[in-house]
Design a protein around this motif. Structure first.
Motif, mmCIF file in Angstrom:
data_model
loop_
_atom_site.group_PDB
_atom_site.id
_atom_site.type_symbol
_atom_site.label_atom_id
_atom_site.label_comp_id
_atom_site.label_asym_id
_atom_site.label_seq_id
_atom_site.Cartn_x
_atom_site.Cartn_y
_atom_site.Cartn_z
ATOM 1 N N GLU A 1 3.172 53.302 64.583
ATOM 2 C CA GLU A 1 1.985 52.499 63.982
ATOM 3 C C GLU A 1 2.462 51.295 63.275
ATOM 4 O O GLU A 1 1.551 50.412 63.047
ATOM 5 N N THR B 1 -6.001 40.429 67.633
ATOM 6 C CA THR B 1 -6.467 41.359 66.604
ATOM 7 C C THR B 1 -7.204 42.733 67.402
ATOM 8 O O THR B 1 -7.877 42.353 68.416
ATOM 9 N N VAL B 2 -6.757 43.666 67.233
ATOM 10 C CA VAL B 2 -7.370 44.951 67.644
ATOM 11 C C VAL B 2 -7.902 45.761 66.538
ATOM 12 O O VAL B 2 -7.081 46.416 65.704
ATOM 13 N N ASP B 3 -9.254 46.354 66.717
ATOM 14 C CA ASP B 3 -9.821 47.326 65.559
ATOM 15 C C ASP B 3 -9.538 46.904 64.201
ATOM 16 O O ASP B 3 -9.212 47.488 63.349
ATOM 17 N N GLY B 4 -9.504 45.404 63.987
ATOM 18 C CA GLY B 4 -9.217 45.071 62.604
ATOM 19 C C GLY B 4 -7.804 44.851 62.171
ATOM 20 O O GLY B 4 -7.619 44.266 61.211
ATOM 21 N N GLU B 5 -7.021 45.304 62.970
ATOM 22 C CA GLU B 5 -5.593 45.181 62.803
ATOM 23 C C GLU B 5 -4.908 43.930 63.568
ATOM 24 O O GLU B 5 -5.126 43.700 64.436
ATOM 25 N N ARG C 1 1.166 47.370 71.388
ATOM 26 C CA ARG C 1 -0.023 47.815 72.104
ATOM 27 C C ARG C 1 -0.201 46.840 73.445
ATOM 28 O O ARG C 1 -1.319 46.097 73.340
ATOM 29 N N PHE D 1 -3.445 45.740 75.245
ATOM 30 C CA PHE D 1 -4.363 44.849 74.770
ATOM 31 C C PHE D 1 -3.739 43.331 74.999
ATOM 32 O O PHE D 1 -4.829 42.473 74.503
#
Lengths: 181, 181
Positions: free
Chosen positions: B57, B79-83, B162, B165
């Motif tokens: 992670e 950015t993915v899910d705020g990350e 990831r 994405f």
């Protein structure tokens, strides 16, 4: 405390190991190889040579050299300011490295701690890493490691590195190297 | 879509590059070398060979092979899910890699995009990486790269990877390789 001369000698000596591992460094990186004596002043037994490739808020990569039987002493990477401690993966590139982590003590371990400091080595589950082998150390878990008879070159892939917050079992250790003028 | 035979051939071919770079892989890693054809089916021009050492992670490290003139097509890590998207450092280990990022277009760049797909290559600031050279790509910034005439081996140090994405400029690209049965 390490003298300029010993620093330069250790930098020079580490170049042979990088060469054996086929690792190419820039002139600037060679100039800035970190030689950590952990404040003990016995570099051959307690020490580490480090090239930091990158160290941002999110990510860090280093190359490590261990001279024969040289030991990076037992420590852990604690939570700092709410940020979980460093997670690091060691990947052996050349030589052999003996890594010790928490868990069942390995009978007849391959390494002996530096003389006179045995009491400050408390985790004894042995992981042997040959070239291509790797192991991931999760935050805040004790570990130490030692180069084999020929030394070792190890890549470290990790989250942000803030060595100054490392907690060593040996209270005499100072992580940040002081170089004599 | 890539056939099992082409997959195996590309894996085998990439081993020679890892050997040239002095990089030792385990038998399992060799078996699992990822061969990305990006859904284009023209691996010699659009493709990448990847060994993932670690991907948690928080942290990721990979080894990449580019065959001669092989191109990893233009993309960014959003950015993915705020990350925040992936931050990655490319360090050339062997050969030469031409990396293209946003900024002033370099006159007479060394690379040409794969034929017929030129319109999907929009950033042209050239960074040339020889062994020991490295460059850090910050999140959500467009980039692409190509191996030189002899190909290249590149280490990638990054935050969590990831790939699914990734956003490619070329709408035909599928990042995740499909292997024919």
């Amino acid at each position: 405390m390490i003298t300029q001369q010993k620093l330069k000698e250790a930098q020079q000596r580490s170049l042979a190991y990088f060469a054996k591992a086929g690792i190419v460094l820039t002139a600037d990186e060679i100039e800035e190889i970190e030689v950590a004596d952990f404040g003990i002043g016995e570099l051959d037994s307690t020490g580490l040579e480090v090239v930091v490739y990158i160290n941002t808020e999110r990510c860090c990569a280093k190359e490590l050299v261990l001279f024969p039987y040289q030991t990076c002493p037992e420590h852990r990477h604690p939570t700092v300011d709410g940020e979980p401690g460093k997670e690091e993966t060691f990947r052996c590139r050349w030589g052999v490295v003996y890594l010790y982590v928490a868990g069942d003590p390995t009978p007849n371990p391959k390494s002996a701690p530096p003389k006179g400091r045995e009491a400050t080595y408390t985790v004894w589950n042995e992981v042997v890493l040959y070239p291509g082998d790797q192991y991931t150390i999760y935050p805040d878990t004790l570990h130490w490691f030692q180069g084999g008879a020929d030394g070792a070159v190890v890549s470290e892939f990790s989250t942000r590195s803030r060595d100054e917050f490392d907690i060593f079992t040996d209270a005499e250790i100072q992580r940040l190297t002081q170089v004599a003028n």
